[in-house]
Design a protein around this motif. Structure first.
Motif, mmCIF file in Angstrom:
data_model
loop_
_atom_site.group_PDB
_atom_site.id
_atom_site.type_symbol
_atom_site.label_atom_id
_atom_site.label_comp_id
_atom_site.label_asym_id
_atom_site.label_seq_id
_atom_site.Cartn_x
_atom_site.Cartn_y
_atom_site.Cartn_z
ATOM 1 N N HIS A 97 -7.715 -3.575 -4.373
ATOM 2 C CA HIS A 97 -7.658 -2.251 -3.737
ATOM 3 C C HIS A 97 -8.027 -2.341 -2.258
ATOM 4 C CE1 HIS A 97 -7.170 -0.292 -7.641
ATOM 5 N NE2 HIS A 97 -8.129 -1.077 -8.098
ATOM 6 N N PHE B 44 0.594 4.199 -2.741
ATOM 7 C CA PHE B 44 0.432 5.615 -2.385
ATOM 8 C C PHE B 44 1.495 6.465 -3.074
ATOM 9 C CE2 PHE B 44 -1.757 4.797 1.988
ATOM 10 C CZ PHE B 44 -2.918 4.470 1.325
ATOM 11 N N GLN C 47 -6.416 0.304 0.204
ATOM 12 C CA GLN C 47 -6.901 1.674 0.034
ATOM 13 C C GLN C 47 -8.336 1.811 0.523
ATOM 14 O OE1 GLN C 47 -6.044 3.210 -3.830
ATOM 15 N NE2 GLN C 47 -7.244 5.081 -3.562
ATOM 16 N N VAL D 181 0.835 -1.204 0.000
ATOM 17 C CA VAL D 181 0.000 0.000 0.000
ATOM 18 C C VAL D 181 0.870 1.254 0.000
ATOM 19 C CG1 VAL D 181 -0.290 0.127 2.517
ATOM 20 C CG2 VAL D 181 -2.030 1.085 1.008
ATOM 21 N N ASP E 217 -12.858 6.541 -2.890
ATOM 22 C CA ASP E 217 -12.349 6.824 -1.548
ATOM 23 C C ASP E 217 -13.413 7.520 -0.705
ATOM 24 O OD1 ASP E 217 -9.913 5.671 -1.844
ATOM 25 O OD2 ASP E 217 -8.769 7.525 -2.039
#
Length: 577
Positions: free
Chosen positions: A279, A127, A282, A123, A393
């Motif tokens: 994902h 990022f 996230q 992760v 998100d």
């Protein structure tokens, strides 16, 4: 003998930004960027003694730089680093954590030395790819992995998710017994003393730092401490503040004691995900961020690191459970899911999300099983069908908020006293306010909320302030520089709008569907049925125990009905909505 060097930026008054360089162990150097006058961090808490951003260089047959620093130190840090070493000879950049105060110069360093391999969790690498927007060599590591630099410097990596980001890891040098922790065990404290020689001076800032950053994830702190038990630690090289060496037993004792006490009293949600799959990382981060805004703790649980006994214990004591769909082609996950469902209790809040890994367990059959068991859906299942976007998100963060608010509302209802309202409650309720709908749109992410605590603050420039609860989704969209529209509701003409926007919307649903709007100059929706509107820009945020006070200036406005009157809100109690 520890060698120290102080370097100051030209033309910068002494005592503001400086750099301290010191040898801390064999072939190990720290670069401590000293920010003497910083008085606030991440908006959330006030600093009393400035802070430092610590970076480290470890040299064996190969060379590793561990973390960089804040972008404000770009010229000072890079000049001193290049004076100490030819950066084209650095082999690895170990990124323990990607928050900008530690990774602010990663892109600059890679521009100077593109041969560097960046080492971090999956992760963390994801990022950084989103931050840097350029290809770079990467090595993904997890707990138990090692990197041999030669000459005795073998780096071991320890996963520490949610301390205080899900990308966090710790790095241990087996040759020097130095543990590099980034945020963990750090503090915001700036002076020229390299080590923890005066613990009584440091303890208040050490505890404040723990309370603000680590306490919400107390169970994750305890899990990380347990992972560190096999290591002989002689020095902790933190990312902020002095390095820890003289009172290690005390610092670790404080973390354990505070975390055990916090874990006992704070309701938490067990969030199950598969690190590195799709994902999942996230989405888990965004869901956890939303839940934590409601005051809940979040225990993020990687399926790869737990057994059925741990799953049973966590689900049994959790206020809620969030499940990321694991891959179907991993048969070891099936008993974990079965144990999770067996341990869940009727009425317990649950949320489900797909991770977009391509082989996810089917989400709707699991939802049906949860409903049949009497579990309460905290949000509608989230399906990941595209690449991760800011809108996804935000959708996950809103879902986390919804689940957290539902858990806290049930707890508040159980604890709310049944006695008659006090005179103080009744008197506070008589402070009437107007009724407004605040709307905003930032790229793909938008929102709306009913607001009543709004007031004027200045005639020139035209200023206003509003109070927004910390657990509201809109709070994250009202940072410095953000724009919004304040729609003034009209007396006798507001029920349709209020009824619409007080509904609980599933994550991702368009909140403005069926409502007539037009775009303001700043891009936010103006409600056609509003009495008036103001286009505003956030200029300040002030913190109170459970609300943010958001100050803004108005750039434009208009009244639709000159004869209309602002809707007024009256309460019977001033202690709750």
């Amino acid at each position: 003998m520890v060698a120290l060097t102080d370097v100051h930026l030209p033309m910068v008054p002494p005592g503001r930004l400086s750099l301290q360089v010191a040898e801390i162990a064999a072939h190990s150097t720290t670069f401590r960027c000293q920010d003497w006058d910083r008085d606030r961090f991440d908006i959330e808490f006030e600093l009393r003694n400035g802070t430092t951003y610590n970076s480290f260089l470890v040299r064996g047959d190969r060379t590793a730089l561990i973390d960089t620093t804040h972008a404000k130190f770009r010229d000072l840090y890079l000049a001193e680093l290049q004076r100490r070493i030819d950066v084209t000879t650095i082999d690895y950049l170990v990124v323990n954590h990607t928050e900008p105060d530690h990774s602010g110069l990663v892109a600059d360093l890679l521009a100077l030395a593109p041969q560097i391999t960046v080492v971090g969790t999956k992760v963390a690498i994801q990022f950084l790819q989103n931050q840097i927007h350029r290809p770079f060599a990467a090595q993904i590591v997890k707990s138990g992995d090692h990197l041999d630099l030669g000459q005795g410097h073998e780096l071991a990596f320890i996963s520490a998710p949610n301390l205080h980001w899900p990308d966090t890891m710790l790095t241990y040098d087996q040759g020097t017994h130095v543990l590099y922790t980034c945020d963990v065990l750090g503090m915001h404290y700036c002076d020229d003393t390299l080590y923890d020689e005066a613990p009584r001076l440091l303890e208040p800032d050490f505890q404040l730092y723990y309370d603000c950053l680590m306490a919400p994830n107390a169970r994750s702190v305890l899990a990380a401490l347990k992972r560190l038990e096999p290591f002989t630690i002689q020095q902790v090289a933190t990312g902020h503040g002095p390095l820890l060496q003289h009172h290690l037993v005390d610092w670790f004792h404080y973390y354990r004691e505070w975390s055990e006490a916090q874990a006992e009293k704070t309701p938490f949600v067990a969030l199950f995900y598969t690190r590195g799959y799709g994902h999942s990382d996230q989405m888990a981060l965004a869901l956890g961020r939303g839940m934590m805004k409601t005051g809940l703790a979040v225990e993020a649980v990687d399926y790869l690191e737990v057994d059925t006994a741990i799953v049973r214990e966590l689900v049994d004591s959790a206020a809620g459970v969030v499940v990321g769909m694991p891959p179907q082609d991993r048969p070891e996950f099936a008993p974990l899911l079965s144990t999770l469902l067996a341990a869940a209790r009727p009425g317990q809040a649950i949320g489900l999300f797909e991770t977009g890994g391509g082989q996810d367990e089917p989400i709707f059959p699991l939802r049906n099983r949860c409903t049949a068991l009497g579990l309460t859906l905290g949000f509608e299942p989230i399906l990941m069908k595209t690449d991760a976007t800011p809108a996804i998100d935000k959708r996950c963060e809103t879902a986390g908020l919804d689940l957290g608010q539902a858990i806290q509302a049930r707890a508040a209802a159980k604890s709310r006293p049944t006695e008659p309202l006090t005179g103080l409650d009744q008197a506070l309720g008589r402070l009437s306010t107007g009724l407004y709908l605040l709307t905003t749109q930032q790229g793909e992410v938008g929102g709306a909320m009913l607001a009543s605590w709004v007031m004027r603050t200045s005639p020139q420039p035209p200023g206003l302030a509003l109070a927004i609860a910390k657990d509201r989704a809109m709070a994250s969209l009202l940072q410095w520089g953000d724009t919004f529209v304040l729609n003034v509701l009209e007396e006798g003409q507001n029920q349709r709008l209020i009824k619409h926007f007080l509904k609980r919307f599933p994550p991702g649903v368009d909140r403005f569907e069926g409502i007539a709007t037009r775009r303001a100059t700043n891009g936010s929706p103006i409600l056609a049925e509003a009495l008036a509107y103001l286009e505003c820009t956030v200029t300040h945020r002030l913190e109170t125990p459970d609300h943010w006070i958001v100050c803004a200036t108005a750039q434009a406005g208009r009244v639709a009905n000159p004869n209309g009157r602002t809707a007024i809100h009256h309460r019977t109690s001033g202690s709750h909505y």
